[in-house]
Design an enzyme around this catalytic site. Structure first.
Site, PDB file in Angstrom:
ATOM      1  N   HIS A  18     -12.728  59.100 -15.597  1.00 36.45           N
ATOM      2  CA  HIS A  18     -11.900  57.896 -15.692  1.00 36.45           C
ATOM      3  C   HIS A  18     -12.493  56.725 -14.900  1.00 36.45           C
ATOM      4  O   HIS A  18     -11.770  55.816 -14.501  1.00 36.45           O
ATOM      5  CB  HIS A  18     -10.467  58.180 -15.243  1.00 36.45           C
ATOM      6  CG  HIS A  18     -10.341  58.635 -13.807  1.00 36.45           C
ATOM      7  ND1 HIS A  18      -9.382  59.547 -13.402  1.00 36.45           N
ATOM      8  CD2 HIS A  18     -11.009  58.293 -12.670  1.00 36.45           C
ATOM      9  CE1 HIS A  18      -9.469  59.740 -12.099  1.00 36.45           C
ATOM     10  NE2 HIS A  18     -10.458  58.983 -11.636  1.00 36.45           N
ATOM     11  N   HIS A  78      -5.764  55.185  -7.033  1.00 40.81           N
ATOM     12  CA  HIS A  78      -6.874  54.689  -6.216  1.00 40.81           C
ATOM     13  C   HIS A  78      -6.463  53.538  -5.302  1.00 40.81           C
ATOM     14  O   HIS A  78      -7.228  52.627  -5.043  1.00 40.81           O
ATOM     15  CB  HIS A  78      -8.030  54.254  -7.112  1.00 40.81           C
ATOM     16  CG  HIS A  78      -8.596  55.347  -7.959  1.00 40.81           C
ATOM     17  ND1 HIS A  78      -8.007  55.766  -9.134  1.00 40.81           N
ATOM     18  CD2 HIS A  78      -9.708  56.118  -7.803  1.00 40.81           C
ATOM     19  CE1 HIS A  78      -8.716  56.739  -9.666  1.00 40.81           C
ATOM     20  NE2 HIS A  78      -9.751  56.970  -8.891  1.00 40.81           N
ATOM     21  N   HIS A 109     -19.353  63.823  -7.991  1.00 35.30           N
ATOM     22  CA  HIS A 109     -19.831  62.494  -7.601  1.00 35.30           C
ATOM     23  C   HIS A 109     -19.428  62.193  -6.172  1.00 35.30           C
ATOM     24  O   HIS A 109     -18.428  62.706  -5.664  1.00 35.30           O
ATOM     25  CB  HIS A 109     -19.346  61.400  -8.559  1.00 35.30           C
ATOM     26  CG  HIS A 109     -17.865  61.190  -8.633  1.00 35.30           C
ATOM     27  ND1 HIS A 109     -16.977  62.163  -9.034  1.00 35.30           N
ATOM     28  CD2 HIS A 109     -17.112  60.083  -8.378  1.00 35.30           C
ATOM     29  CE1 HIS A 109     -15.754  61.678  -9.045  1.00 35.30           C
ATOM     30  NE2 HIS A 109     -15.793  60.421  -8.639  1.00 35.30           N
ATOM     31  N   GLU A 164     -11.728  65.515  -7.488  1.00 40.34           N
ATOM     32  CA  GLU A 164     -10.900  65.224  -8.663  1.00 40.34           C
ATOM     33  C   GLU A 164     -10.849  66.388  -9.642  1.00 40.34           C
ATOM     34  O   GLU A 164      -9.981  66.425 -10.523  1.00 40.34           O
ATOM     35  CB  GLU A 164     -11.418  63.964  -9.357  1.00 40.34           C
ATOM     36  CG  GLU A 164     -11.210  62.698  -8.544  1.00 40.34           C
ATOM     37  CD  GLU A 164     -11.841  61.471  -9.181  1.00 40.34           C
ATOM     38  OE1 GLU A 164     -11.574  60.365  -8.690  1.00 40.34           O
ATOM     39  OE2 GLU A 164     -12.594  61.613 -10.165  1.00 40.34           O
TER      40      GLU A 164
END
Length: 283
Positions: free
Chosen positions: A12, A59, A195, A242
């Site tokens: 996303h 976020h 990541h 995530e």
């Protein structure tokens, strides 16, 4: 009763939102990523789910470092997309399914999950980008289902364990299936894969770990629950946590699923991007 028909995973990252806004789907940098979605579009066009449960991580828009619920479920009539500083065009509100939201919240609290219920919840790229990927033109795609956002804490430690995430999905499935009306539901597990965006390991991607997770989540997700939170950070990067939202999605699909299509591409904005379509099989 309501029935969960499948689950879909996707990255996303906000750069995807910018690529969509600038029509870069056929750009050489982006094409290998976007090529993973047409088969999913076809499946969604055939199934036309009534509701989408979109599992994402906020976020800093709806929640911030001072207040970060472990699990939050939206129970609003609509969800507004607001500016978070990435330059992605703001979209019109996404319609909600508040009656089903409250039913899920009630059922999961009864199942002893502590849920933060949100009668208002602005949604950021974590929610919006997957909706755009799966229903191009969202929120104005005529086939786009009503949405229930589910936010998980992947930012402030201690984050949930992968076992807790899988069990969350199982509890959510039970709550959905106890809804008396006939509805079809699809569940999105968003984010990741490996990541890290900052620190000494900025740019870290672990191809082998990503592929292992994509393999095991289909038939043996319980094996992934052996991965500790520290190991998850070590092997997937600080933001690779995530992956726990993929596990939440997988728990909601039941014991048996069929992998219909998958795509893995690196790097997209310093992220290992995995896309999978899992169709539920009768238990």
């Amino acid at each position: 009763m309501a029935k969960i028909i499948g689950g879909i995973t996707t990255s996303h990252i906000p750069a995807v939102g910018n690529a969509i806004a600038n029509n870069l789907q056929d750009d050489p940098y982006w094409k290998p990523f976007f090529d993973g979605y047409p088969k999913i579009h076809d499946w969604l066009a055939e199934k036309k789910p009534d509701v989408v449960i979109n599992i994402y991580n906020d976020h800093g828009l709806g929640f911030f470092l001072d207040q970060m619920p472990t699990f939050a479920i939206g129970a609003a009539h609509e969800y507004k997309n607001e500016d978070e500083g990435w330059g992605i065009p703001q979209l019109d509100p996404f319609p909600g399914a508040p009656e089903l939201s409250w039913h899920i919240i009630e059922g999961m609290v009864e199942d002893e999950f502590d849920i933060t219920s949100c009668q208002e919840l602005p949604v950021d790229h974590g929610f919006v980008v997957p909706m755009q990927l799966f229903w191009p033109g969202a929120p104005h795609n005529k086939d786009m289902p009503r949405a229930i956002p589910v936010s998980a804490n992947t930012v402030i430690h201690p984050i949930p364990t992968l076992n807790r995430a899988l069990n969350f999905g199982k509890s959510m499935r039970k709550a959905v299936e106890s809804w008396p009306e006939d509805l079809t539901v699809v569940v999105l597990g968003t984010g990741g894969l490996s990541h890290q965006l900052d620190g000494e390991r900025a740019g870290f991607i672990n191809h082998d770990f990503d592929r292992m997770c994509m393999e095991k989540i289909v038939d043996t997700p319980e094996e992934l629950t052996k991965i500790s939170r520290m190991e998850l950070v070590e092997k997937a990067g600080a933001q690779g946590t995530e992956f726990l939202m993929w596990m939440m999605m997988r728990g909601a699909l039941g014991k048996k699923v069929k992998l219909l299509t998958e795509n893995y591409h690196i790097p997209i904005s310093n992220t290992g991007a995995g896309t999978m379509l899992l169709e539920c099989m009768d238990d």
